[in-house]
Write an enzyme that holds these catalytic residues in place. Sequence first.
Site, PDB file in Angstrom:
ATOM      1  N   SER A 151       0.807  -1.218   0.000  1.00 34.34           N
ATOM      2  CA  SER A 151       0.000   0.000   0.000  1.00 34.34           C
ATOM      3  C   SER A 151       0.849   1.281   0.000  1.00 34.34           C
ATOM      4  O   SER A 151       1.659   1.477  -0.900  1.00 34.34           O
ATOM      5  CB  SER A 151      -0.949  -0.047   1.196  1.00 34.34           C
ATOM      6  OG  SER A 151      -1.827   1.032   1.178  1.00 34.34           O
ATOM      7  N   ASP A 187      -1.655   1.387  -3.576  1.00 36.13           N
ATOM      8  CA  ASP A 187      -2.352   0.255  -4.179  1.00 36.13           C
ATOM      9  C   ASP A 187      -3.776   0.631  -4.587  1.00 36.13           C
ATOM     10  O   ASP A 187      -4.605  -0.232  -4.871  1.00 36.13           O
ATOM     11  CB  ASP A 187      -2.333  -0.979  -3.272  1.00 36.13           C
ATOM     12  CG  ASP A 187      -3.070  -0.776  -1.961  1.00 36.13           C
ATOM     13  OD1 ASP A 187      -3.249   0.387  -1.544  1.00 36.13           O
ATOM     14  OD2 ASP A 187      -3.470  -1.777  -1.338  1.00 36.13           O
ATOM     15  N   GLU A 213     -13.089   5.704   6.267  1.00 35.29           N
ATOM     16  CA  GLU A 213     -12.128   6.156   7.260  1.00 35.29           C
ATOM     17  C   GLU A 213     -11.683   7.551   6.814  1.00 35.29           C
ATOM     18  O   GLU A 213     -11.682   7.851   5.614  1.00 35.29           O
ATOM     19  CB  GLU A 213     -10.914   5.219   7.301  1.00 35.29           C
ATOM     20  CG  GLU A 213     -11.256   3.860   7.884  1.00 35.29           C
ATOM     21  CD  GLU A 213     -10.002   3.029   8.189  1.00 35.29           C
ATOM     22  OE1 GLU A 213      -9.818   2.674   9.350  1.00 35.29           O
ATOM     23  OE2 GLU A 213      -9.231   2.748   7.259  1.00 35.29           O
ATOM     24  N   PRO A 230      -3.046   1.742  20.213  1.00 33.83           N
ATOM     25  CA  PRO A 230      -1.824   1.155  19.653  1.00 33.83           C
ATOM     26  C   PRO A 230      -2.026   0.984  18.147  1.00 33.83           C
ATOM     27  O   PRO A 230      -3.095   0.560  17.719  1.00 33.83           O
ATOM     28  CB  PRO A 230      -1.736  -0.211  20.344  1.00 33.83           C
ATOM     29  CG  PRO A 230      -3.115  -0.523  20.816  1.00 33.83           C
ATOM     30  CD  PRO A 230      -3.848   0.767  20.989  1.00 33.83           C
ATOM     31  N   GLY A 259      -1.888  -0.635  14.488  1.00 35.84           N
ATOM     32  CA  GLY A 259      -1.917  -2.019  14.027  1.00 35.84           C
ATOM     33  C   GLY A 259      -0.904  -2.258  12.922  1.00 35.84           C
ATOM     34  O   GLY A 259      -0.772  -3.375  12.428  1.00 35.84           O
TER      35      GLY A 259
END
Length: 545
Positions: free
Chosen positions: A65, A279, A371, A500, A502
């Site tokens: 990506s 991507d 998102e 956190p 990912g």
Amino acid sequence: MAQFEEVSQKSALHPKPAGLVLQYGTAGFRTNAKNLDHVMFRMGLLATLRSKNTKATIGVMVTASHNPEEDNGVKLIDPMGEMVAMVWEGYATQLANAEQDDLLPALKDIIKREAINMTQEANVFVGRDTRSSGACLSQAVLDGVSTLDGHSKDYGLVTTPQLHYMVCCQNTQGQYGEATVEGYYRKLSQAFIRLTKNVPNRTDDQKHLCVDGANGIGALKVREMERHLERELQISLFNDGSSGKLNHQCGADFVKVQQKAPTGVEMTVGERCCSFDGDADRIVYYYSSSAGRFHLLDGDKIATLISTFLKELLTQAGLDLKMAVVQTAYANGSSTQYLENTMKVIMKCTKTGVKHLHHAAQEFDIGVYFESNGHGTVLFSKTAEQKIKQLAEDSTSSDEKKRAALLLQNTINVINQTVGDSISDMLLIEAILAIKGMTVQQWDAIYSDLPNRQLKVRVSNPRVIDTTDAERRAVSPAGLQEAIDSLVKKYRQARSFVRPSGTEDVVRVYAEAETQESADALAHEVSLAVYRLAGGVGDEPKPLH
Ligand code: 16G
Ligand code: MG
């Protein structure tokens, strides 16, 4: 069995660097390409098992990506074109980390646990982005597939969403479309042309768009697509990979994180531009104003544009379908407010990561998910598709209803429902702007973003931070949430959360507030709280100003 002997022999040709441990993260494995050959071979094995297990075609996409060119990665695609089921992410991690001698037992363990019939046929589709390491690595995937006697089809260079699309087409016997790249272009471009061709007085400005291809696969594919668009959309393509480096100072991630224009794009004042990521599964829009100010239209603005458009059409069509917008904690507070209070749309918040948003969106007749970083799409339930089709074909319905139903039908066809898709999202956005006769400035003015800041903090183990309420509140370490709460109280219209990452070994901090100064100060103060309470390493975070 001969297959297993072959696994032992072939896996020796794809040796695992001893001691290397990798995690199937939010979006698959991702690391320096040099360390991935064994992972690819093993994902070829695993995809074959998954295919036998589901009796369907499975996809394997080789991409990292928006990461730098030196990295690569791999993710598995389930039968309907969605992200692989969570349990199988665990198997992927086990298989990738098994030392050479433990590989066969690990494989047999999965076969046993899932009661896989090894005589079942298997089919795997493989694709890759433009990274130079991609050819060798996808060959390793293909080796894995053939080792377990699976059939494979190598699509070569494709965008991630194109491979998701192919997998879905294949497993729905062509109902979703034809499982070829040409078929993909035809379906999307025909729907786009139907959406836009009757729009009166579309000016050349409205037909023209600047695209930053991030020097990646999206650039190649958008150029291939352009022939099908019959000049209804005219693209000036920058960062097409001919000279610049993949994702280097360009692409959707760069633009979103840096909140500035990519290098290599010649933007004129007020011109509508967009950036894909490496991507082509994310997109953000932007323009610059005469004062030289940069204006970003991110995933939240995109979700607002699309959901407003759909809501208007549903009203015009008189269709009673339940629509929701799914966001994450990163969604700008202004977007949530606007959609909830002004547009009266059902809002959902999920954890970060496409699979979470996708699943939440599936609960509705129409689920719009995005998102903030620009990854998103729209999902239509079978019922919604049927009702829309019926209305479009109903000769007794009024012209207004029919027009709305036809627009909805073409919207369904232009969108790639399997996953967020830069090219498909771009076509839908361009069509909506054309139909509404809206400029990028008018779109931007729907609401004003609250100033925000994202920071990262290094701690010895980011997993000591545990969150709840879709990552909006921290439950550990002790005292952290209380600290955040009291910092947030100091500022107006403020909000902050930590989680956190990912994909990186860090803790992410998000803050928004009425002014940029407040957002920056809050983000810094929360970073300090994380550093102190969650075991920060290195120097203490410094203030931004
Ligand atoms: C991955 C996710 C993306 C998410 C990002 C968060 C997929 C396909 N991609 O790129 O949705 O926003 O990770 O990264 O799921 P972070 O955990 O490092 O903040
Ligand atoms: Mg991507």
